[in-house]
Design a protein around this motif. Structure first.
Motif, PDB file in Angstrom:
ATOM      1  N   SER A 171       0.870  -1.073  -0.059  1.00  0.00           N
ATOM      2  CA  SER A 171      -0.118  -0.118   0.035  1.00  0.00           C
ATOM      3  C   SER A 171       0.994   1.123  -0.073  1.00  0.00           C
ATOM      4  CB  SER A 171      -0.929  -0.096   1.161  1.00  0.00           C
ATOM      5  OG  SER A 171      -1.980   1.053   1.173  1.00  0.00           O
ATOM      6  N   ALA A 172       0.641   2.350   0.701  1.00  0.00           N
ATOM      7  CA  ALA A 172       1.344   3.580   0.595  1.00  0.00           C
ATOM      8  C   ALA A 172       0.668   4.578   1.658  1.00  0.00           C
ATOM      9  CB  ALA A 172       1.087   4.213  -0.633  1.00  0.00           C
ATOM     10  N   ARG A 173       1.679   4.993   2.603  1.00  0.00           N
ATOM     11  CA  ARG A 173       1.386   5.797   3.613  1.00  0.00           C
ATOM     12  C   ARG A 173       0.432   6.853   3.403  1.00  0.00           C
ATOM     13  NH1 ARG A 173       3.846   6.775   8.342  1.00  0.00           N
ATOM     14  NH2 ARG A 173       5.910   5.622   7.598  1.00  0.00           N
ATOM     15  N   ILE A 174       0.566   7.453   1.958  1.00  0.00           N
ATOM     16  CA  ILE A 174      -0.309   8.421   1.337  1.00  0.00           C
ATOM     17  C   ILE A 174      -1.865   7.931   1.482  1.00  0.00           C
ATOM     18  CG2 ILE A 174      -0.440   7.979  -1.167  1.00  0.00           C
ATOM     19  CD1 ILE A 174       0.253  10.841  -1.655  1.00  0.00           C
ATOM     20  N   GLY A 175      -2.050   6.552   1.633  1.00  0.00           N
ATOM     21  CA  GLY A 175      -3.440   5.930   1.551  1.00  0.00           C
ATOM     22  C   GLY A 175      -4.273   6.360   3.266  1.00  0.00           C
ATOM     23  N   SER A 176      -3.226   6.764   4.155  1.00  0.00           N
ATOM     24  CA  SER A 176      -3.736   7.130   5.329  1.00  0.00           C
ATOM     25  C   SER A 176      -4.548   8.432   5.485  1.00  0.00           C
ATOM     26  CB  SER A 176      -2.573   7.066   6.366  1.00  0.00           C
ATOM     27  OG  SER A 176      -2.935   7.408   7.500  1.00  0.00           O
ATOM     28  N   ILE A 177      -5.816   8.280   5.893  1.00  0.00           N
ATOM     29  CA  ILE A 177      -6.484   9.354   6.144  1.00  0.00           C
ATOM     30  C   ILE A 177      -6.320  10.471   7.317  1.00  0.00           C
ATOM     31  CG2 ILE A 177      -9.008  10.287   6.547  1.00  0.00           C
ATOM     32  CD1 ILE A 177      -9.862   7.700   5.207  1.00  0.00           C
ATOM     33  N   THR A 178      -5.772   9.722   8.346  1.00  0.00           N
ATOM     34  CA  THR A 178      -5.327  10.240   9.515  1.00  0.00           C
ATOM     35  C   THR A 178      -3.714  11.309   9.228  1.00  0.00           C
ATOM     36  OG1 THR A 178      -6.355   8.794  11.081  1.00  0.00           O
ATOM     37  CG2 THR A 178      -4.539  10.208  11.813  1.00  0.00           C
ATOM     38  N   ASP A 179      -3.189  10.745   8.432  1.00  0.00           N
ATOM     39  CA  ASP A 179      -1.528  11.128   8.044  1.00  0.00           C
ATOM     40  C   ASP A 179      -1.897  12.176   6.778  1.00  0.00           C
ATOM     41  OD1 ASP A 179       1.041  10.975   8.883  1.00  0.00           O
ATOM     42  OD2 ASP A 179       1.463  10.225   6.677  1.00  0.00           O
ATOM     43  N   ASN A 180      -3.018  12.584   6.173  1.00  0.00           N
ATOM     44  CA  ASN A 180      -3.048  13.520   5.085  1.00  0.00           C
ATOM     45  C   ASN A 180      -2.840  14.920   5.726  1.00  0.00           C
ATOM     46  OD1 ASN A 180      -3.468  14.704   2.755  1.00  0.00           O
ATOM     47  ND2 ASN A 180      -5.513  13.641   2.371  1.00  0.00           N
ATOM     48  N   ARG A 181      -1.764  15.487   5.515  1.00  0.00           N
ATOM     49  CA  ARG A 181      -1.398  16.886   5.740  1.00  0.00           C
ATOM     50  C   ARG A 181      -1.409  17.679   4.720  1.00  0.00           C
ATOM     51  NH1 ARG A 181       0.738  13.600   9.685  1.00  0.00           N
ATOM     52  NH2 ARG A 181       0.350  13.573  11.596  1.00  0.00           N
ATOM     53  N   LEU A 182      -1.024  17.453   3.596  1.00  0.00           N
ATOM     54  CA  LEU A 182      -0.799  18.150   2.480  1.00  0.00           C
ATOM     55  C   LEU A 182      -1.840  18.213   1.381  1.00  0.00           C
ATOM     56  CD1 LEU A 182       2.941  17.055   1.839  1.00  0.00           C
ATOM     57  CD2 LEU A 182       2.269  18.828   2.876  1.00  0.00           C
ATOM     58  N   GLY A 183      -2.972  17.204   1.371  1.00  0.00           N
ATOM     59  CA  GLY A 183      -3.775  17.172   0.272  1.00  0.00           C
ATOM     60  C   GLY A 183      -3.485  16.825  -0.975  1.00  0.00           C
ATOM     61  N   TYR A 237      -4.944   8.778  -6.216  1.00  0.00           N
ATOM     62  CA  TYR A 237      -4.305   7.701  -5.736  1.00  0.00           C
ATOM     63  C   TYR A 237      -4.419   7.665  -4.262  1.00  0.00           C
ATOM     64  CZ  TYR A 237       0.264   5.518  -4.823  1.00  0.00           C
ATOM     65  OH  TYR A 237       1.358   4.478  -4.654  1.00  0.00           O
ATOM     66  N   ARG A 238      -4.478   8.882  -3.430  1.00  0.00           N
ATOM     67  CA  ARG A 238      -4.781   8.592  -2.227  1.00  0.00           C
ATOM     68  C   ARG A 238      -5.915   7.709  -1.838  1.00  0.00           C
ATOM     69  NH1 ARG A 238      -2.399  12.111   1.513  1.00  0.00           N
ATOM     70  NH2 ARG A 238      -1.182  13.801   0.497  1.00  0.00           N
ATOM     71  N   ALA A 239      -7.216   8.073  -2.661  1.00  0.00           N
ATOM     72  CA  ALA A 239      -8.383   7.137  -2.197  1.00  0.00           C
ATOM     73  C   ALA A 239      -8.434   5.814  -2.637  1.00  0.00           C
ATOM     74  CB  ALA A 239      -9.487   8.079  -3.017  1.00  0.00           C
ATOM     75  N   ALA A 240      -7.756   5.480  -3.899  1.00  0.00           N
ATOM     76  CA  ALA A 240      -7.447   3.922  -4.135  1.00  0.00           C
ATOM     77  C   ALA A 240      -6.879   3.165  -2.877  1.00  0.00           C
ATOM     78  CB  ALA A 240      -7.014   3.947  -5.424  1.00  0.00           C
ATOM     79  N   LYS A 241      -5.635   3.995  -2.732  1.00  0.00           N
ATOM     80  CA  LYS A 241      -4.737   3.534  -1.486  1.00  0.00           C
ATOM     81  C   LYS A 241      -5.800   3.234  -0.139  1.00  0.00           C
ATOM     82  CE  LYS A 241      -1.022   2.163  -3.695  1.00  0.00           C
ATOM     83  NZ  LYS A 241      -0.773   0.864  -3.755  1.00  0.00           N
ATOM     84  N   ALA A 242      -6.383   3.998   0.102  1.00  0.00           N
ATOM     85  CA  ALA A 242      -7.187   4.043   1.201  1.00  0.00           C
ATOM     86  C   ALA A 242      -8.264   2.792   1.110  1.00  0.00           C
ATOM     87  CB  ALA A 242      -8.086   5.311   1.515  1.00  0.00           C
ATOM     88  N   ALA A 243      -8.749   2.882  -0.183  1.00  0.00           N
ATOM     89  CA  ALA A 243      -9.714   1.743  -0.216  1.00  0.00           C
ATOM     90  C   ALA A 243      -8.925   0.466   0.004  1.00  0.00           C
ATOM     91  CB  ALA A 243     -10.409   1.941  -1.820  1.00  0.00           C
ATOM     92  N   GLN A 244      -7.895   0.299  -0.658  1.00  0.00           N
ATOM     93  CA  GLN A 244      -7.212  -1.005  -0.637  1.00  0.00           C
ATOM     94  C   GLN A 244      -6.958  -1.197   0.949  1.00  0.00           C
ATOM     95  OE1 GLN A 244      -2.818  -2.758  -1.090  1.00  0.00           O
ATOM     96  NE2 GLN A 244      -3.327  -1.051  -2.487  1.00  0.00           N
ATOM     97  N   ASN A 245      -6.749  -0.327   1.754  1.00  0.00           N
ATOM     98  CA  ASN A 245      -6.532  -0.552   3.148  1.00  0.00           C
ATOM     99  C   ASN A 245      -7.756  -1.092   4.053  1.00  0.00           C
ATOM    100  OD1 ASN A 245      -3.816   0.497   2.666  1.00  0.00           O
ATOM    101  ND2 ASN A 245      -4.118   2.279   3.534  1.00  0.00           N
ATOM    102  N   GLN A 246      -8.984  -0.659   3.081  1.00  0.00           N
ATOM    103  CA  GLN A 246     -10.152  -1.099   3.838  1.00  0.00           C
ATOM    104  C   GLN A 246     -10.401  -2.380   3.242  1.00  0.00           C
ATOM    105  OE1 GLN A 246     -12.495  -1.346   6.292  1.00  0.00           O
ATOM    106  NE2 GLN A 246     -13.675   0.658   5.826  1.00  0.00           N
ATOM    107  N   ILE A 247      -9.961  -2.945   2.298  1.00  0.00           N
ATOM    108  CA  ILE A 247     -10.341  -4.194   1.609  1.00  0.00           C
ATOM    109  C   ILE A 247      -9.374  -5.224   2.282  1.00  0.00           C
ATOM    110  CG2 ILE A 247      -9.552  -5.559  -0.535  1.00  0.00           C
ATOM    111  CD1 ILE A 247     -10.568  -2.927  -1.878  1.00  0.00           C
ATOM    112  N   ILE A 290       0.974   2.403  10.883  1.00  0.00           N
ATOM    113  CA  ILE A 290       0.387   3.515  10.276  1.00  0.00           C
ATOM    114  C   ILE A 290      -0.946   3.806  10.666  1.00  0.00           C
ATOM    115  CG2 ILE A 290       0.311   4.778   8.138  1.00  0.00           C
ATOM    116  CD1 ILE A 290       2.487   3.096   7.044  1.00  0.00           C
ATOM    117  N   PRO A 291      -1.247   4.981  11.035  1.00  0.00           N
ATOM    118  CA  PRO A 291      -2.824   5.143  11.438  1.00  0.00           C
ATOM    119  C   PRO A 291      -3.751   5.118  10.147  1.00  0.00           C
ATOM    120  CG  PRO A 291      -1.668   7.365  11.411  1.00  0.00           C
ATOM    121  CD  PRO A 291      -0.800   6.097  11.326  1.00  0.00           C
TER     122      PRO A 291
END
Length: 231
Positions: free
Chosen positions: A130-142, A147-157, A229-230
């Motif tokens: 996955s990628a740290r950029i998929g972390s919703i909590t860790d998102n500070r830059l926008g 890509y963020r959303a797809a990796k966040a979805a992968q994490n949920q999967i 990672i959160p």
């Protein structure tokens, strides 16, 4: 490496999905150098994450085999020439759908068809890059929304699959892993502001993290140093 999968070295079997990429190839070398039996699958072998039939056929071809480690090293950042968005105004529906098809839906299909190949009644691991950029909590830059959303979805999967798989196989471990910013074609144009590591270092570190996992860690999201990672 002192692998603790509960089998003699000669019986150790690993499947790498995406074994021709930077990290996948480095994983292959590490494991083969350590004397493990490794099978690799990639697009060159007909494994296409956007085609469910190709995934099902690839898994069917391995029916009867069982693996101690299945490592998904697939993924993509720039797909069909679409770079990461810098703002909401740059969102393109087809580009976003392509990100989800590869980095989320593709992973779900890999879990569906390949997780049954994990060695039963024994410690076995399904790890997905996955990628740290998929972390919703860790998102500070926008930015990089698709890509963020797809990796966040992968994490949920991955999290959801881990819960289901544990009900039938309590010794099985399913995790999402962040490899660090690795010097590969995927990051070449975007890593100038971040410290990078070689694919070889990332592969060795990730295998070390996997070695230290217990069933209690299933469903977690960890970086290449083993830190959680959160979500």
């Amino acid at each position: 490496m002192g692998w603790r999968f509960g089998h003699a070295l000669a019986d150790m079997k690993t499947l790498i999905l995406g074994h021709t990429g930077g990290i996948g190839a480095a994983l292959l070398r590490h494991l083969q150098d350590a004397g493990h039996e490794v099978t690799g699958l990639s697009r060159a072998d007909g494994l296409e994450l956007g085609d469910q039939n190709s995934i099902a056929d690839a898994a069917e071809a391995l029916r009867g085999q069982r693996f101690d480690l299945i490592f998904n090293a697939t993924g993509g950042l720039v797909i069909d020439g679409h770079p990461p968005e810098k703002s909401i105004a740059q969102i393109d529906a087809k580009a976003m759908a392509a990100q989800f098809a590869l980095n989320a839906i593709g992973v779900a299909l890999l879990l569906r068809h390949f997780s049954p190949l994990m060695r039963p009644d024994s410690r076995a691991v399904f790890a997905s890059l996955s990628a740290r950029i998929g972390s919703i909590t860790d998102n500070r830059l926008g930015g990089w929304i698709s890509y963020r959303a797809a990796k966040a979805a992968q994490n949920q999967i991955v999290k959801t699959a881990a819960i289901e798989i544990a009900r039938k196989q309590k010794q099985h471990i399913v995790v999402a892993l962040h490899p660090g910013t690795v010097q590969t074609a995927l990051t070449r144009d975007y890593a100038d502001r971040y410290p990078t590591i070689t694919p070889e270092r990332a592969a060795g570190a990730l295998l070390g993290v996997i070695e230290g996992l217990s069933p209690q860690d299933s469903g977690s999201f960890r970086d290449w140093k083993g830190k959680e990672i959160p979500w």
